[in-house]
Design a protein around this motif. Structure first.
Motif, PDB file in Angstrom:
ATOM      1  N   TYR A  87      30.061  -0.341  34.474  1.00  0.00           N
ATOM      2  CA  TYR A  87      30.590  -1.567  33.885  1.00  0.00           C
ATOM      3  C   TYR A  87      30.720  -1.371  32.387  1.00  0.00           C
ATOM      4  O   TYR A  87      29.726  -1.134  31.696  1.00  0.00           O
ATOM      5  CB  TYR A  87      29.619  -2.705  34.205  1.00  0.00           C
ATOM      6  N   LEU A  88      31.957  -1.434  31.874  1.00  0.00           N
ATOM      7  CA  LEU A  88      32.221  -1.251  30.455  1.00  0.00           C
ATOM      8  C   LEU A  88      32.257  -2.613  29.779  1.00  0.00           C
ATOM      9  O   LEU A  88      33.164  -3.422  30.020  1.00  0.00           O
ATOM     10  CB  LEU A  88      33.553  -0.525  30.246  1.00  0.00           C
ATOM     11  N   ASP A  89      31.261  -2.879  28.951  1.00  0.00           N
ATOM     12  CA  ASP A  89      31.135  -4.167  28.288  1.00  0.00           C
ATOM     13  C   ASP A  89      31.381  -4.004  26.800  1.00  0.00           C
ATOM     14  O   ASP A  89      30.924  -3.036  26.184  1.00  0.00           O
ATOM     15  CB  ASP A  89      29.731  -4.740  28.517  1.00  0.00           C
ATOM     16  N   GLY A  90      32.098  -4.952  26.215  1.00  0.00           N
ATOM     17  CA  GLY A  90      32.330  -4.904  24.779  1.00  0.00           C
ATOM     18  C   GLY A  90      33.413  -5.879  24.388  1.00  0.00           C
ATOM     19  O   GLY A  90      34.055  -6.518  25.231  1.00  0.00           O
ATOM     20  N   GLY A  91      33.647  -6.007  23.101  1.00  0.00           N
ATOM     21  CA  GLY A  91      34.676  -6.900  22.612  1.00  0.00           C
ATOM     22  C   GLY A  91      36.066  -6.394  22.942  1.00  0.00           C
ATOM     23  O   GLY A  91      36.253  -5.291  23.474  1.00  0.00           O
ATOM     24  N   PHE A  92      37.071  -7.208  22.617  1.00  0.00           N
ATOM     25  CA  PHE A  92      38.447  -6.801  22.878  1.00  0.00           C
ATOM     26  C   PHE A  92      38.889  -5.806  21.817  1.00  0.00           C
ATOM     27  O   PHE A  92      38.403  -5.796  20.689  1.00  0.00           O
ATOM     28  CB  PHE A  92      39.368  -8.029  22.897  1.00  0.00           C
ATOM     29  N   ALA A 173      34.521  -1.197  36.171  1.00  0.00           N
ATOM     30  CA  ALA A 173      35.138  -2.434  35.716  1.00  0.00           C
ATOM     31  C   ALA A 173      35.013  -2.574  34.210  1.00  0.00           C
ATOM     32  O   ALA A 173      34.119  -1.999  33.585  1.00  0.00           O
ATOM     33  CB  ALA A 173      34.486  -3.633  36.405  1.00  0.00           C
ATOM     34  N   THR A 174      35.920  -3.341  33.625  1.00  0.00           N
ATOM     35  CA  THR A 174      35.822  -3.719  32.220  1.00  0.00           C
ATOM     36  C   THR A 174      35.697  -5.230  32.122  1.00  0.00           C
ATOM     37  O   THR A 174      36.210  -5.970  32.952  1.00  0.00           O
ATOM     38  CB  THR A 174      37.061  -3.300  31.409  1.00  0.00           C
ATOM     39  N   SER A 175      35.021  -5.683  31.084  1.00  0.00           N
ATOM     40  CA  SER A 175      34.908  -7.117  30.829  1.00  0.00           C
ATOM     41  C   SER A 175      34.416  -7.320  29.411  1.00  0.00           C
ATOM     42  O   SER A 175      33.910  -6.394  28.770  1.00  0.00           O
ATOM     43  CB  SER A 175      33.953  -7.780  31.817  1.00  0.00           C
ATOM     44  N   ASN A 176      34.566  -8.558  28.944  1.00  0.00           N
ATOM     45  CA  ASN A 176      33.987  -8.943  27.653  1.00  0.00           C
ATOM     46  C   ASN A 176      32.652  -9.646  27.845  1.00  0.00           C
ATOM     47  O   ASN A 176      32.099 -10.197  26.897  1.00  0.00           O
ATOM     48  CB  ASN A 176      34.942  -9.884  26.899  1.00  0.00           C
ATOM     49  N   THR A 177      32.120  -9.634  29.062  1.00  0.00           N
ATOM     50  CA  THR A 177      30.899 -10.378  29.390  1.00  0.00           C
ATOM     51  C   THR A 177      29.982  -9.496  30.229  1.00  0.00           C
ATOM     52  O   THR A 177      30.434  -8.871  31.183  1.00  0.00           O
ATOM     53  CB  THR A 177      31.234 -11.649  30.186  1.00  0.00           C
ATOM     54  N   LEU A 178      28.715  -9.450  29.877  1.00  0.00           N
ATOM     55  CA  LEU A 178      27.760  -8.686  30.676  1.00  0.00           C
ATOM     56  C   LEU A 178      27.752  -9.195  32.114  1.00  0.00           C
ATOM     57  O   LEU A 178      27.936 -10.390  32.355  1.00  0.00           O
ATOM     58  CB  LEU A 178      26.360  -8.801  30.078  1.00  0.00           C
ATOM     59  N   PRO A 179      27.533  -8.312  33.106  1.00  0.00           N
ATOM     60  CA  PRO A 179      27.642  -8.733  34.496  1.00  0.00           C
ATOM     61  C   PRO A 179      26.705  -9.861  34.894  1.00  0.00           C
ATOM     62  O   PRO A 179      27.033 -10.669  35.757  1.00  0.00           O
ATOM     63  CB  PRO A 179      27.356  -7.443  35.289  1.00  0.00           C
ATOM     64  N   VAL A 205      25.495  -0.494  33.078  1.00  0.00           N
ATOM     65  CA  VAL A 205      26.278  -1.062  31.983  1.00  0.00           C
ATOM     66  C   VAL A 205      26.394  -0.074  30.832  1.00  0.00           C
ATOM     67  O   VAL A 205      25.395   0.501  30.388  1.00  0.00           O
ATOM     68  CB  VAL A 205      25.648  -2.385  31.493  1.00  0.00           C
ATOM     69  N   VAL A 206      27.611   0.123  30.351  1.00  0.00           N
ATOM     70  CA  VAL A 206      27.879   0.941  29.173  1.00  0.00           C
ATOM     71  C   VAL A 206      28.500   0.039  28.115  1.00  0.00           C
ATOM     72  O   VAL A 206      29.542  -0.584  28.345  1.00  0.00           O
ATOM     73  CB  VAL A 206      28.832   2.107  29.495  1.00  0.00           C
ATOM     74  N   ARG A 207      27.872  -0.040  26.967  1.00  0.00           N
ATOM     75  CA  ARG A 207      28.342  -0.887  25.881  1.00  0.00           C
ATOM     76  C   ARG A 207      29.337  -0.122  25.018  1.00  0.00           C
ATOM     77  O   ARG A 207      29.106   1.042  24.674  1.00  0.00           O
ATOM     78  CB  ARG A 207      27.148  -1.347  25.037  1.00  0.00           C
ATOM     79  N   VAL A 208      30.456  -0.774  24.671  1.00  0.00           N
ATOM     80  CA  VAL A 208      31.452  -0.190  23.773  1.00  0.00           C
ATOM     81  C   VAL A 208      31.636  -1.156  22.603  1.00  0.00           C
ATOM     82  O   VAL A 208      32.238  -2.219  22.754  1.00  0.00           O
ATOM     83  CB  VAL A 208      32.801   0.047  24.483  1.00  0.00           C
ATOM     84  N   ASP A 209      31.103  -0.795  21.448  1.00  0.00           N
ATOM     85  CA  ASP A 209      31.155  -1.666  20.279  1.00  0.00           C
ATOM     86  C   ASP A 209      32.293  -1.259  19.349  1.00  0.00           C
ATOM     87  O   ASP A 209      32.857  -0.168  19.463  1.00  0.00           O
ATOM     88  CB  ASP A 209      29.834  -1.591  19.511  1.00  0.00           C
ATOM     89  N   GLY A 210      32.574  -2.158  18.401  1.00  0.00           N
ATOM     90  CA  GLY A 210      33.558  -1.824  17.374  1.00  0.00           C
ATOM     91  C   GLY A 210      34.531  -2.946  17.118  1.00  0.00           C
ATOM     92  O   GLY A 210      34.633  -3.900  17.896  1.00  0.00           O
ATOM     93  N   PRO A 211      35.286  -2.852  16.008  1.00  0.00           N
ATOM     94  CA  PRO A 211      36.313  -3.845  15.690  1.00  0.00           C
ATOM     95  C   PRO A 211      37.555  -3.634  16.543  1.00  0.00           C
ATOM     96  O   PRO A 211      37.736  -2.579  17.160  1.00  0.00           O
ATOM     97  CB  PRO A 211      36.609  -3.580  14.209  1.00  0.00           C
TER      98      PRO A 211
END
Length: 345
Positions: A87-92, A173-179, A205-211
């Motif tokens: 699960y790829l979680d992070g901002g848009f 899966a990708t989302s902007n919200t933790l499962p 869960v794998v977090r992807v951070d950044g602007p």
């Protein structure tokens, strides 16, 4: 001669065609792990690439779908690297869809790729048991824009993914919200906590951070055209469409969102006259889905009226769908810049 209108289109997609069409959209045909450029200021991005590559290797390995099941039965509970889901979680705008498509491209078939709404529509078109039968022989199911917006979706997707992972299918899966936060702020998620927890337990869960990479150092949304300029632009660009914004919103209400992609297939540029803030949440969510399909296909958007950055009200941007709306603004403003650049050149 006036440009054709999207509101005159009535796209149809057969049930068998829905399954065949479950591939990454054209914009992501050529993406791979080595075309993802991690920001040096965001270590989580480079770490996410490695995690996705390792997951793809697991999926591609012989008898891959059975390994996590064996681990579950032998040890009582699988650890993160044995789970059937990533699960790829992070901002848009941090490249999650790029990584999702890269996983899909890296593994052999059979495999399927679709947005969350396309997956739920597939179940509606085929029926639950037929959907399970068609997808249970796949190595991988990749789901973009994973969101649970209502209790029915929660129950449906939980049951579907339980059936598929039990058959040895891997899910990413990708989302902007933790499962474990899916549905929060949208419906009474507490009433469906067991289902949400059951679903989240299948994913590492794998977090992807950044602007947002689409807007690094770039100006705000281009100024809208006048109605006359918009019509001239549509007439000058072969393959363009020209629609009244309110008429298009009404037309979108007559189509299931899974048909929005087909609605703009073959369109070179979309022109919308009289754009203004969405009048209510239903219209706003349809515009999100429509914007996603335009972005998938890299279709430029030109407007008159208000700029696309003002498509959603401040009240909407404070609500439970905030992340969806911000993602839509990010993508649509990028497409409006693309249109402005093509007009300028």
């Amino acid at each position: 001669m006036s440009a054709p209108r999207l509101v005159d289109r009535d796209p149809r997609i057969g049930a068998d065609e829905l399954v065949d069409a479950m591939v990454p959209p054209p914009m992501f045909d050529g993406v791979r792990f080595d075309t993802y450029v991690p920001s040096p200021d965001e270590p989580s991005q480079a770490a996410a690439v490695v995690a996705c590559q390792e997951f793809a290797k697991r999926v591609a390995a012989p008898m891959a779908g059975k390994s996590w099941l064996r681990s579950l039965f032998s040890s009582g509970e699988p650890v993160a690297h044995d789970l059937p889901g990533l699960y790829l979680d992070g901002g848009f705008g941090v490249g999650k869809t790029h990584l999702l498509a890269s996983i899909w491209h890296a593994v052999p078939g059979p495999k399927a790729y679709g947005t969350f709404v396309e997956l739920t529509h597939l179940v509606g078109a085929l029926g639950f048991h037929d959907t399970v039968a068609r997808l249970s022989g796949h190595r991988l199911l990749a789901i973009d824009e994973f969101e649970l917006d209502d209790p029915g979706d929660t129950m449906l997707v939980t049951r579907l993914l339980s059936e598929l992972t039990a058959a040895g299918v891997f899910v990413t899966a990708t989302s902007n919200t933790l499962p474990d936060k899916l549905g929060e702020g949208r419906f009474a998620a507490d009433s469906f906590l067991r289902e949400i927890q059951s679903l989240s337990a299948k994913f590492g869960v794998v977090r992807v951070d950044g602007p947002d990479y689409r807007h690094r150092g770039l100006p705000d949304a281009p100024d809208p055209m006048t109605d006359e300029e918009l019509a001239a632009s549509a007439a000058a660009l072969p393959g363009s469409t020209l629609d009244d914004f309110d008429e298009l919103c009404a037309h979108l209400a007559t189509l299931h969102p899974s048909r929005y992609g087909r609605l703009v297939d073959g369109v070179s540029s979309v022109h919308l006259r009289g754009v203004h803030a969405a009048p209510d949440q239903d219209v706003a969510l349809r515009l999100v889905a429509f914007g996603d399909r335009l972005y998938d296909r890299a279709v430029p958007v030109a407007v008159s009226g208000r700029p696309l950055s003002e498509l959603f009200t401040e009240e909407m941007l404070r609500g439970g769908y905030r992340k969806k709306y911000l993602r839509a603004v990010s993508r649509l403003v990028a497409l409006s810049r693309q249109s402005a650049n093509s007009v300028g050149s």
